[in-house]
Motif scaffolding. Structure first.
Motif, PDB file in Angstrom:
ATOM      1  N   GLY A 163       0.344  -1.218   0.146  1.00 19.64           N
ATOM      2  CA  GLY A 163      -0.212  -0.245  -0.519  1.00 19.64           C
ATOM      3  C   GLY A 163       0.637   0.960  -0.185  1.00 19.64           C
ATOM      4  O   GLY A 163      -0.064   2.241  -0.132  1.00 19.64           O
ATOM      5  N   VAL A 164       1.774   1.239  -0.432  1.00 23.76           N
ATOM      6  CA  VAL A 164       2.661   2.205  -0.540  1.00 23.76           C
ATOM      7  C   VAL A 164       3.041   2.749  -2.017  1.00 23.76           C
ATOM      8  O   VAL A 164       3.783   1.476  -2.864  1.00 23.76           O
ATOM      9  CB  VAL A 164       4.015   2.126   0.424  1.00 23.76           C
ATOM     10  N   VAL A 165       2.962   4.136  -2.691  1.00 21.19           N
ATOM     11  CA  VAL A 165       3.019   4.226  -4.173  1.00 21.19           C
ATOM     12  C   VAL A 165       4.718   5.363  -3.380  1.00 21.19           C
ATOM     13  O   VAL A 165       4.463   5.590  -2.827  1.00 21.19           O
ATOM     14  CB  VAL A 165       2.820   4.973  -4.247  1.00 21.19           C
ATOM     15  N   PRO A 166       5.757   4.690  -4.376  1.00 20.11           N
ATOM     16  CA  PRO A 166       7.201   5.195  -4.395  1.00 20.11           C
ATOM     17  C   PRO A 166       6.847   6.797  -5.001  1.00 20.11           C
ATOM     18  O   PRO A 166       6.336   6.674  -6.223  1.00 20.11           O
ATOM     19  CB  PRO A 166       7.982   4.923  -5.508  1.00 20.11           C
ATOM     20  N   VAL A 167       7.865   7.435  -4.755  1.00 17.13           N
ATOM     21  CA  VAL A 167       7.995   9.084  -5.107  1.00 17.13           C
ATOM     22  C   VAL A 167       8.687   8.941  -6.210  1.00 17.13           C
ATOM     23  O   VAL A 167       8.454  10.102  -6.634  1.00 17.13           O
ATOM     24  CB  VAL A 167       8.251   9.488  -3.794  1.00 17.13           C
ATOM     25  N   GLY A 168       9.206   7.968  -7.010  1.00 15.44           N
ATOM     26  CA  GLY A 168      10.263   7.979  -8.284  1.00 15.44           C
ATOM     27  C   GLY A 168      10.129   6.002  -8.456  1.00 15.44           C
ATOM     28  O   GLY A 168      10.371   5.295  -7.653  1.00 15.44           O
ATOM     29  N   ILE A 169      10.670   5.818  -9.012  1.00 12.21           N
ATOM     30  CA  ILE A 169      10.957   4.374 -10.498  1.00 12.21           C
ATOM     31  C   ILE A 169      11.775   4.840 -10.894  1.00 12.21           C
ATOM     32  O   ILE A 169      11.625   5.844 -12.248  1.00 12.21           O
ATOM     33  CB  ILE A 169       9.476   3.690 -10.578  1.00 12.21           C
ATOM     34  N   ALA A 170      12.750   4.211 -11.313  1.00 12.76           N
ATOM     35  CA  ALA A 170      14.155   3.899 -12.290  1.00 12.76           C
ATOM     36  C   ALA A 170      13.207   3.366 -13.179  1.00 12.76           C
ATOM     37  O   ALA A 170      12.179   2.030 -13.419  1.00 12.76           O
ATOM     38  CB  ALA A 170      15.362   3.767 -12.488  1.00 12.76           C
ATOM     39  N   ASP A 171      13.355   3.687 -15.038  1.00 10.67           N
ATOM     40  CA  ASP A 171      12.993   3.095 -16.086  1.00 10.67           C
ATOM     41  C   ASP A 171      11.075   2.834 -16.306  1.00 10.67           C
ATOM     42  O   ASP A 171      10.638   2.205 -16.468  1.00 10.67           O
ATOM     43  CB  ASP A 171      13.363   1.656 -16.373  1.00 10.67           C
ATOM     44  N   LYS A 172      10.901   4.455 -15.987  1.00 12.18           N
ATOM     45  CA  LYS A 172       9.322   4.416 -15.783  1.00 12.18           C
ATOM     46  C   LYS A 172       8.581   3.400 -17.013  1.00 12.18           C
ATOM     47  O   LYS A 172       7.936   2.529 -17.307  1.00 12.18           O
ATOM     48  CB  LYS A 172       8.785   5.597 -15.917  1.00 12.18           C
ATOM     49  N   SER A 173       9.628   4.359 -18.381  1.00  7.77           N
ATOM     50  CA  SER A 173       8.890   2.961 -19.896  1.00  7.77           C
ATOM     51  C   SER A 173       8.710   1.570 -19.866  1.00  7.77           C
ATOM     52  O   SER A 173       8.036   1.071 -21.130  1.00  7.77           O
ATOM     53  CB  SER A 173       9.114   3.831 -21.052  1.00  7.77           C
ATOM     54  N   GLY A 174       9.691   1.340 -19.038  1.00  5.33           N
ATOM     55  CA  GLY A 174       9.515  -0.026 -19.421  1.00  5.33           C
ATOM     56  C   GLY A 174       8.813  -0.776 -19.014  1.00  5.33           C
ATOM     57  O   GLY A 174       8.076  -1.741 -18.824  1.00  5.33           O
ATOM     58  N   TYR A 175       7.981   0.347 -17.398  1.00  6.43           N
ATOM     59  CA  TYR A 175       7.635  -0.640 -17.020  1.00  6.43           C
ATOM     60  C   TYR A 175       6.294  -1.524 -17.396  1.00  6.43           C
ATOM     61  O   TYR A 175       5.751  -2.505 -16.792  1.00  6.43           O
ATOM     62  CB  TYR A 175       6.716  -0.023 -14.987  1.00  6.43           C
ATOM     63  N   PRO A 176       5.117  -0.296 -18.268  1.00  7.06           N
ATOM     64  CA  PRO A 176       3.933  -1.407 -18.302  1.00  7.06           C
ATOM     65  C   PRO A 176       4.664  -2.084 -19.143  1.00  7.06           C
ATOM     66  O   PRO A 176       3.275  -3.251 -19.681  1.00  7.06           O
ATOM     67  CB  PRO A 176       3.149   0.111 -19.229  1.00  7.06           C
ATOM     68  N   VAL A 177       5.598  -2.108 -19.891  1.00  3.62           N
ATOM     69  CA  VAL A 177       6.163  -3.113 -21.174  1.00  3.62           C
ATOM     70  C   VAL A 177       6.029  -4.529 -20.371  1.00  3.62           C
ATOM     71  O   VAL A 177       5.732  -5.294 -20.701  1.00  3.62           O
ATOM     72  CB  VAL A 177       6.975  -2.646 -22.009  1.00  3.62           C
ATOM     73  N   TRP A 178       7.317  -4.976 -19.867  1.00  5.49           N
ATOM     74  CA  TRP A 178       7.540  -5.749 -18.999  1.00  5.49           C
ATOM     75  C   TRP A 178       6.903  -6.207 -17.680  1.00  5.49           C
ATOM     76  O   TRP A 178       7.083  -7.739 -17.350  1.00  5.49           O
ATOM     77  CB  TRP A 178       9.264  -5.558 -18.934  1.00  5.49           C
ATOM     78  N   VAL A 179       6.729  -5.145 -17.211  1.00  5.54           N
ATOM     79  CA  VAL A 179       6.057  -5.843 -15.478  1.00  5.54           C
ATOM     80  C   VAL A 179       4.795  -5.757 -15.135  1.00  5.54           C
ATOM     81  O   VAL A 179       4.287  -6.634 -15.224  1.00  5.54           O
ATOM     82  CB  VAL A 179       6.497  -4.659 -14.439  1.00  5.54           C
ATOM     83  N   GLN A 180       3.655  -4.701 -15.710  1.00  2.39           N
ATOM     84  CA  GLN A 180       2.044  -3.822 -15.135  1.00  2.39           C
ATOM     85  C   GLN A 180       1.655  -3.900 -14.259  1.00  2.39           C
ATOM     86  O   GLN A 180       1.178  -3.078 -14.308  1.00  2.39           O
ATOM     87  CB  GLN A 180       1.728  -5.252 -16.546  1.00  2.39           C
ATOM     88  N   GLU A 181       1.728  -5.210 -13.268  1.00  2.00           N
ATOM     89  CA  GLU A 181       1.083  -5.499 -12.286  1.00  2.00           C
ATOM     90  C   GLU A 181       2.614  -5.131 -10.770  1.00  2.00           C
ATOM     91  O   GLU A 181       3.574  -5.887 -10.869  1.00  2.00           O
ATOM     92  CB  GLU A 181       0.524  -6.524 -11.917  1.00  2.00           C
ATOM     93  N   PRO A 182       2.378  -4.987  -9.901  1.00  2.00           N
ATOM     94  CA  PRO A 182       0.969  -3.901  -9.432  1.00  2.00           C
ATOM     95  C   PRO A 182       0.915  -2.566 -10.381  1.00  2.00           C
ATOM     96  O   PRO A 182       2.129  -1.843 -10.951  1.00  2.00           O
ATOM     97  CB  PRO A 182       1.523  -3.409  -7.759  1.00  2.00           C
TER      98      PRO A 182
END
Lengths: 254, 683
Positions: free
Chosen positions: A3-22
């Motif tokens: 239930g914690v939303v990070p204040v920043g993340i690396a490689d954001k553009s890759g997230y929906p392509v490779w991870v998607q969830e959460p």
């Protein structure tokens, strides 16, 4: 998961392509590449906690100067990544003062695994070993090995991994398709994304067509699952894999 | 130009074929074939093995044993491909060496392979439809572009062999740097490009072979038809011209054919470096004298070599638990020693590469030192202020007043200082090496010192160790020193002539490159991290590290300035230097060691791939600083300026993404160098 939303993340553009969830909210800013995040951007975000992996060990000192840094080393020589990932989640829960959520998340995970296992067993689908692969091109795949994170999903579902050799540090082996030439009576699960046009290329390749697993129509495909992630990858894979196996096999990827 | 060539036409070519040539070739083929066929025969017996070739290509319903499918669709086409490509590249290499009159020329040194590779990478990302249409076209276009660039740059210089090789190498490195930039930002998507780039001969069916063999055959026949006119070239360009041969056009045509051959091959299987270089070298070492002999035996040896390399690659794949070892990597393992062997047998001559070509003769006007130091120093301060004060944040660009610099210092200060120190070190090292070899195109990059340090890093990653910064530093330093020792041992009997050092450095560069490709083919985050370092990223430098690097550089700089007298005297020639009371061998050794340490220090920060060591001394000359001590000073200043600027740009242009500063410097430096070269050609 906690239930914690990070204040920043690396490689954001890759997230929906490779991870998607959460799911990742859109407003979370990008701090650069995973292998070389911008320290200045991280500092600007003034985080309370930095979570990183052992791969960024050289940057550890600098990161620690910005904020308390927790190094997750799920992957290590000879370690069981799933057991480590569980420990790490609990530890992270402790740091974030969310022990309860962490325990709950693990309980949810175990329940999800058990439920899906029951569904597969009820359908009589647990017999044949399963190979989880990422296609690199029409001939090469990364096959997830028993020392990989996704092994936990297979075990949780009561499935055998068709690939029995240990893989590299990350728990995969890069192999040619011929590695599956002798493996009859297995199922092959392709993890998305696959390159555009791959299905057509495979269709053309007699080598693919002659593969026992293809001629017996035991090809399955699941949505992207990050094979080098934490416990959530296992949960997601368990759900998607169960659905894919229940939906039935094809003779090609999509 | 080269002792080998001149001695070949001093003594009349013997047409008798030494027995060891066919013997060696036959043995090579026999061993390679035996090794690759044996496991199958062992497994299934001869009749089942032969049955595989009667496999029905359409009807898959009778479901034969999968072994037979493997033989017919995978093993046999791969076997055939290895032979075909080996023959083609061996022939192309032999022709190229003949045309350029240079025993170490190859398609690789013309930049053809990097050009084709870059072209495929770019097309994969931005126009995949075009790639699906015709990978051939894309690769040929890229290869032609690279080779065309080399030709255009060296046109005015009349294809002087050494200039062509150096231009080709610089273009090769330059395109490689561009390729690295693409890989860095699209690493996950280019997984197949990693494999392809490393030259994987893996086959899915016969279609690639069927496409390739007519192309290789046609180009091969055309090359063989060129033999008669090429024969004239053996007499030397002057005699050939007087016999009525249009030397320029002939060379151009031959180059074109070689590019076609290479690009056809590269578009199918990726970069199979070294075969086109090693096969002709081997043929010559084994005694091929006439042109016909050279072409025939180069092709045959090429086929055998690639077959053997491919077998080794498949073995290595087995040893590494199925971790894919591409054939292109194995060719480098065979090729590297062959080159060094060729180097050993090459006779020493006093001519340094570059000495007879345009750029070396280019002597710009002299300018006084002081204004240049003042202007350069002011520029450096300006860059430093800009770098520390003005940068983008997550909410846009912002100016930080000097009073608040302590807030941003930890992020901006150390990397700036380290970049400047690395620039100084490379500027000094480049100057030393260029003066020592009497060649303005020499550099620590080409000498292979930086490659040695990088190779050690690759090895460290292969071992899978968690790496702290200090271990990285130590390993890299050891690697650089090891290369230096190797080069020194190699050239000991040549009294450390710059010539052998340069060529040895090139061999080591390619060797290192193969090691890198091996890691990349294995995939994973290792690859991305290595690419990052190789490209020269300054982002992790800490304050103490930067300060110690600056201190080391300062000490070495003082030593370099004290040794500047030797730098003045040595280029006068060994005998003059000795008569002036200089212990020649010892002075050379000390200067080379100095250059190596300077380079190693810089490589730790900026990676092996920057042209600063090439560019800074060159710029110092353009700025009119001819004497050793002045060139050292100005080159150091220019180097610092270049890398400080590169580091700043690397940090800000794509914020929060960071470009590696070394890569940026290499892109700018490579471009500058090519421009300068063509300019000098016209002068």
């Amino acid at each position: 998961m906690l239930g914690v939303v990070p204040v920043g993340i690396a490689d954001k553009s890759g997230y929906p392509v490779w991870v998607q969830e959460p799911e990742l909210p859109d407003y979370v800013p990008n701090v650069g590449m995973r292998s070389a995040p911008s320290l200045e951007a991280i500092a600007e975000l003034q985080p309370d906690l930095i979570v990183t992996s052992g791969q960024l060990a050289p940057a550890w000192e600098q990161l620690r100067d910005i904020a308390p840094t927790y190094v997750i080393s799920v992957y290590d020589q000879g370690a069981q990544p799933f057991a480590r990932a569980r420990d790490m989640l609990l530890a992270l829960g402790g740091i974030l003062d969310r022990q309860e959520q962490a325990r709950q998340a693990l309980a949810d995970l175990d329940q999800e695994l058990a439920e899906n296992r029951a569904r597969l067993e009820a359908a009589g689908l647990t017999g044949k070993p399963v190979a989880l692969v990422n296609f690199m091109d029409a001939r090469h795949v990364r096959v997830n090995a028993p020392n990989g994170q996704l092994q936990a999903a297979l075990e949780g579902l009561g499935l055998d991994n068709a690939w029995t050799e240990p893989g590299n540090f990350w728990g995969f082996s890069m192999v040619g398709l011929e590695a599956f030439g002798d493996l009859a009576g297995i199922r092959l699960v392709a993890i998305s994304p696959v390159a555009p046009g791959l299905a057509a290329q495979l269709e053309q390749s007699p080598f693919w067509r002659y593969l026992p697993v293809v001629s017996s129509g035991e090809i399955y495909q699941v949505e992207p699952v990050w094979a080098y992630g934490g416990v959530h990858s296992v949960k997601r894979m368990a759900r998607l894999l169960t659905e894919a196996l229940l939906a039935g096999g094809q003779s090609n990827v999509r | 130009m080269f002792a080998e060539v001149s001695s070949a036409h001093a003594t009349a070519p013997r047409s008798g074929l030494p027995l060891r040539l066919p013997l060696a070739a036959a043995m090579l083929w026999a061993v390679a074939c035996a090794i690759t066929v044996m496991p199958w025969l062992d497994q299934m017996g001869l009749s089942a093995f032969l049955q595989a070739f009667a496999l029905d290509t359409v009807d898959t319903s009778d479901n034969p044993g999968y072994d037979q499918v493997m033989i017919y669709y995978s093993w046999a086409p791969r076997f055939a491909m290895a032979i075909l490509i080996g023959l083609g590249l061996g022939l192309a290499g032999a022709v190229l060496q003949q045309v350029l009159g240079n025993p170490l020329a190859s398609p690789t040194t013309l930049g053809v392979e990097s050009g084709a590779q870059l072209s495929i990478a770019v097309t994969t990302l931005y126009a995949p439809a075009l790639l699906a249409l015709s990978p051939d076209f894309v690769a040929v276009a890229g290869g032609l572009l690279a080779a065309g660039l080399v030709v255009a740059l060296t046109w005015k210089l009349g294809f002087s062999p050494v200039t062509v090789i150096l231009a080709g190498l610089v273009i090769s490195f330059f395109l490689g740097a561009l390729n690295t930039a693409f890989l860095l930002f699209h690493g996950e998507y280019l997984g197949n490009l990693f494999i392809w780039g490393a030259g994987s001969l893996v086959q899915n069916d016969w279609s690639q072979f069927m496409e390739l063999w007519p192309r290789v055959l046609v180009v091969g026949i055309a090359l063989v038809l060129l033999m008669k006119p090429l024969q004239l070239l053996q007499l030397g360009a002057g005699s050939a011209r007087s016999l009525g041969a249009n030397v320029g056009a002939l060379r151009l045509l031959a180059l074109l054919l070689v590019v076609l051959m290479t690009a056809f091959v590269v578009s199918r299987v990726g970069v199979v470096a070294f075969i086109g270089l090693a096969a002709p070298v081997l043929a010559r070492l084994l005694g091929a004298r006439t042109l016909a002999q050279k072409l025939v035996w180069s092709a045959l040896l090429g086929g055998g070599l690639l077959l053997l390399a491919d077998v080794l690659a498949q073995w290595a794949t087995g040893w590494t638990d199925g971790k894919l070892v591409p054939t292109g990597t194995a060719t480098a393992l065979i090729g590297g020693p062959v080159i060094l062997l060729a180097l050993r047998t090459m006779k020493n001559d006093r001519h340094m590469p570059g000495e007879n070509s345009g750029p070396a003769r280019f002597i710009p006007k002299r300018y006084p030192l002081k204004p240049i130091l003042v202007v350069g120093g002011a520029l450096l301060v300006a860059v430093a202020v800009l770098s520390l004060g003005w940068a983008p944040g997550l909410e846009g660009w912002r100016w930080t007043a000097p009073a608040n610099w302590q807030d941003v210092m930890p992020w901006r200060g150390p990397r700036l200082l380290a970049a400047m120190a690395a620039g100084v070190a490379l500027g000094l090292a480049g100057t030393i090496i260029q003066r020592l070899t009497g060649n303005v195109m020499a550099s620590p990059e080409i000498l292979g010192i930086s490659s040695g340090a990088a190779l050690a890093m690759v090895a460290l990653t292969l071992l899978g160790a968690d790496q702290s910064r200090s271990i990285q530093l130590l390993t890299g330093g050891a690697g650089g020193a090891a290369v230096l020792l190797l080069l020194l041992a190699l050239s000991r009997r040549h009294q450390f002539s710059g010539h052998q050092l340069l060529l040895g450095g090139v061999a080591i560069y390619v060797f290192m490159d193969a090691g890198l490709r091996l890691v990349l083919a294995g995939g994973g985050t290792d690859a991305v991290r290595l690419l990052n370092w190789m490209a020269g990223s300054t982002w992790l430098v800490t304050g103490p590290e930067a300060i110690s690097l600056a201190a080391i550089t300062l000490v070495l700089a003082v030593v370099a300035l004290m040794g500047s007298r030797a730098l003045v005297i040595l280029p006068l020639g060994s005998s003059s230097a000795r008569s002036l009371g200089l212990p020649v061998s010892k002075a050379r050794l000390l200067l080379l060691l100095l250059a190596a340490f300077l380079t190693a220090a810089a490589t730790m920060v900026i990676g092996p791939l920057s042209f600063v060591g090439l560019m800074a001394p060159h710029l110092a000359r353009v700025l009119g600083q001819q004497s050793a001590i002045r060139q050292l000073l100005v080159a150091a200043l220019v180097g610092a300026l270049l890398l400080a600027g590169a580091d700043y740009l690397a940090r800000v242009v794509m914020f929060p993404y960071q470009l590696p500063a070394g890569l940026l410097a290499a892109l700018v430096g490579g471009g500058y160098f090519l421009w300068g070269m063509s300019r000098h050609g016209r002068a």
